[in-house]
Motif scaffolding. Sequence first.
Motif, mmCIF file in Angstrom:
data_model
loop_
_atom_site.group_PDB
_atom_site.id
_atom_site.type_symbol
_atom_site.label_atom_id
_atom_site.label_comp_id
_atom_site.label_asym_id
_atom_site.label_seq_id
_atom_site.Cartn_x
_atom_site.Cartn_y
_atom_site.Cartn_z
ATOM 1 N N GLN A 7 -36.449 11.691 -50.703
ATOM 2 C CA GLN A 7 -35.676 12.827 -50.232
ATOM 3 C C GLN A 7 -34.791 12.434 -49.058
ATOM 4 O O GLN A 7 -35.168 11.579 -48.248
ATOM 5 N N GLY A 8 -33.640 13.117 -48.962
ATOM 6 C CA GLY A 8 -32.763 12.951 -47.804
ATOM 7 C C GLY A 8 -32.465 11.502 -47.488
ATOM 8 O O GLY A 8 -32.065 10.727 -48.358
ATOM 9 N N PRO A 9 -32.675 11.076 -46.234
ATOM 10 C CA PRO A 9 -32.310 9.713 -45.845
ATOM 11 C C PRO A 9 -33.121 8.631 -46.559
ATOM 12 O O PRO A 9 -32.712 7.476 -46.572
ATOM 13 N N GLU A 10 -34.252 9.010 -47.185
ATOM 14 C CA GLU A 10 -35.064 8.028 -47.915
ATOM 15 C C GLU A 10 -34.360 7.490 -49.158
ATOM 16 O O GLU A 10 -34.773 6.478 -49.715
ATOM 17 N N ILE A 11 -33.292 8.183 -49.601
ATOM 18 C CA ILE A 11 -32.645 7.749 -50.839
ATOM 19 C C ILE A 11 -31.751 6.537 -50.636
ATOM 20 O O ILE A 11 -31.396 5.854 -51.596
ATOM 21 N N GLY A 12 -31.388 6.253 -49.392
ATOM 22 C CA GLY A 12 -30.417 5.197 -49.100
ATOM 23 C C GLY A 12 -30.641 3.887 -49.828
ATOM 24 O O GLY A 12 -29.717 3.352 -50.459
ATOM 25 N N PRO A 13 -31.862 3.329 -49.804
ATOM 26 C CA PRO A 13 -32.088 2.049 -50.461
ATOM 27 C C PRO A 13 -31.921 2.088 -51.986
ATOM 28 O O PRO A 13 -31.867 1.036 -52.618
ATOM 29 N N HIS A 14 -31.828 3.281 -52.570
ATOM 30 C CA HIS A 14 -31.775 3.392 -54.033
ATOM 31 C C HIS A 14 -30.409 3.803 -54.568
ATOM 32 O O HIS A 14 -30.243 3.977 -55.769
ATOM 33 N N ILE A 15 -29.418 3.934 -53.685
ATOM 34 C CA ILE A 15 -28.063 4.292 -54.128
ATOM 35 C C ILE A 15 -27.532 3.263 -55.118
ATOM 36 O O ILE A 15 -26.953 3.611 -56.159
ATOM 37 N N ASP A 16 -27.727 1.983 -54.834
ATOM 38 C CA ASP A 16 -27.219 0.944 -55.742
ATOM 39 C C ASP A 16 -27.939 0.981 -57.089
ATOM 40 O O ASP A 16 -27.325 0.716 -58.130
ATOM 41 N N ASP A 17 -29.244 1.308 -57.090
ATOM 42 C CA ASP A 17 -29.974 1.445 -58.355
ATOM 43 C C ASP A 17 -29.374 2.558 -59.201
ATOM 44 O O ASP A 17 -29.178 2.404 -60.411
ATOM 45 N N LEU A 18 -29.088 3.697 -58.563
ATOM 46 C CA LEU A 18 -28.512 4.808 -59.312
ATOM 47 C C LEU A 18 -27.128 4.454 -59.830
ATOM 48 O O LEU A 18 -26.793 4.762 -60.983
ATOM 49 N N ALA A 19 -26.317 3.798 -59.015
ATOM 50 C CA ALA A 19 -24.984 3.391 -59.461
ATOM 51 C C ALA A 19 -25.081 2.488 -60.685
ATOM 52 O O ALA A 19 -24.362 2.677 -61.673
ATOM 53 N N ARG A 20 -25.993 1.520 -60.646
ATOM 54 C CA ARG A 20 -26.175 0.598 -61.780
ATOM 55 C C ARG A 20 -26.574 1.355 -63.049
ATOM 56 O O ARG A 20 -26.025 1.133 -64.132
ATOM 57 N N LEU A 21 -27.517 2.280 -62.909
ATOM 58 C CA LEU A 21 -27.977 3.046 -64.071
ATOM 59 C C LEU A 21 -26.892 3.970 -64.607
ATOM 60 O O LEU A 21 -26.718 4.105 -65.817
ATOM 61 N N ARG A 22 -26.154 4.612 -63.713
ATOM 62 C CA ARG A 22 -25.070 5.497 -64.168
ATOM 63 C C ARG A 22 -24.031 4.717 -64.962
ATOM 64 O O ARG A 22 -23.570 5.158 -66.013
ATOM 65 N N ILE A 23 -23.649 3.550 -64.457
ATOM 66 C CA ILE A 23 -22.648 2.739 -65.156
ATOM 67 C C ILE A 23 -23.149 2.344 -66.538
ATOM 68 O O ILE A 23 -22.402 2.407 -67.523
ATOM 69 N N GLU A 24 -24.415 1.974 -66.642
ATOM 70 C CA GLU A 24 -24.954 1.536 -67.938
ATOM 71 C C GLU A 24 -25.201 2.697 -68.895
ATOM 72 O O GLU A 24 -24.752 2.679 -70.041
ATOM 73 N N VAL A 25 -25.898 3.724 -68.447
ATOM 74 C CA VAL A 25 -26.307 4.811 -69.339
ATOM 75 C C VAL A 25 -25.128 5.697 -69.730
ATOM 76 O O VAL A 25 -24.987 6.086 -70.901
ATOM 77 N N PHE A 26 -24.247 6.014 -68.780
ATOM 78 C CA PHE A 26 -23.133 6.908 -69.070
ATOM 79 C C PHE A 26 -22.002 6.230 -69.834
ATOM 80 O O PHE A 26 -21.015 6.870 -70.173
ATOM 81 N N ARG A 27 -22.156 4.962 -70.129
ATOM 82 C CA ARG A 27 -21.172 4.286 -70.985
ATOM 83 C C ARG A 27 -21.251 4.821 -72.415
ATOM 84 O O ARG A 27 -20.264 4.804 -73.158
ATOM 85 N N ALA A 28 -22.425 5.325 -72.796
ATOM 86 C CA ALA A 28 -22.631 5.846 -74.151
ATOM 87 C C ALA A 28 -22.002 7.239 -74.296
ATOM 88 O O ALA A 28 -21.757 7.936 -73.310
ATOM 89 N N PHE A 29 -21.767 7.639 -75.533
ATOM 90 C CA PHE A 29 -21.300 8.991 -75.832
ATOM 91 C C PHE A 29 -22.365 9.991 -75.372
ATOM 92 O O PHE A 29 -23.558 9.718 -75.533
#
Length: 195
Positions: A7-29
């Motif tokens: 939650q809140g500031p605890e998410i900072g270390p995981h921003i790059d993980d989410l970016a990586r997953l969004r790029i991969e998963v949202f590439r699909a229809f």
Amino acid sequence: MHIVVRQGPEIGPHIDDLARLRIEVFRAFPYLYEGSPDYEQTYLSTYASAPESLFVLAFDGETVVGASTGVPMDRETEAFRKPFAESGRDPARIFYFGESVLLAAYRGRGIGVRFFEEREAYARRLGRFDHCCFCAVERPADHPLRPADYVPLDAFWNRRGYVHQPQLRTEFSWRDIGEDKESAKPMSFWMKELR
């Protein structure tokens, strides 16, 4: 497999993980998203700067294989708040679900359901929200890149208690696969009353 909630500031270390997953998963229809780190940095700044933002993370060992997000709607961008304000709904009473992204190999194990449960429970704990919502892109049924075996998630969302609100609409721009520049995509919202 294990689930971690940040939650809140605890998410900072995981921003790059989410970016990586969004790029991969949202590439699909149906998203067909041609992701870039720069775009992700801009998009995810909403979550990074919100003290009540939420990440629900699915780990396989030390690797993040899925993520789901939420943020109070009044912390979202104008494009997301505007349809609610214009329809007389107070964005401060709505908790917005940003995305659920899960690598294909991990689907069908109940993780998507858990993502919804965790976000709804968090919104209830915050104590000031009447509804949860999310929005989804709309693509034509005859879209040339729609796979023959594509199954929309509408039935899954209905089972979770979400009702499509086609009158609540917005647009969001990103670059589709094969596009040289961003184009606006129509999106509509799904809502659930919190009890």
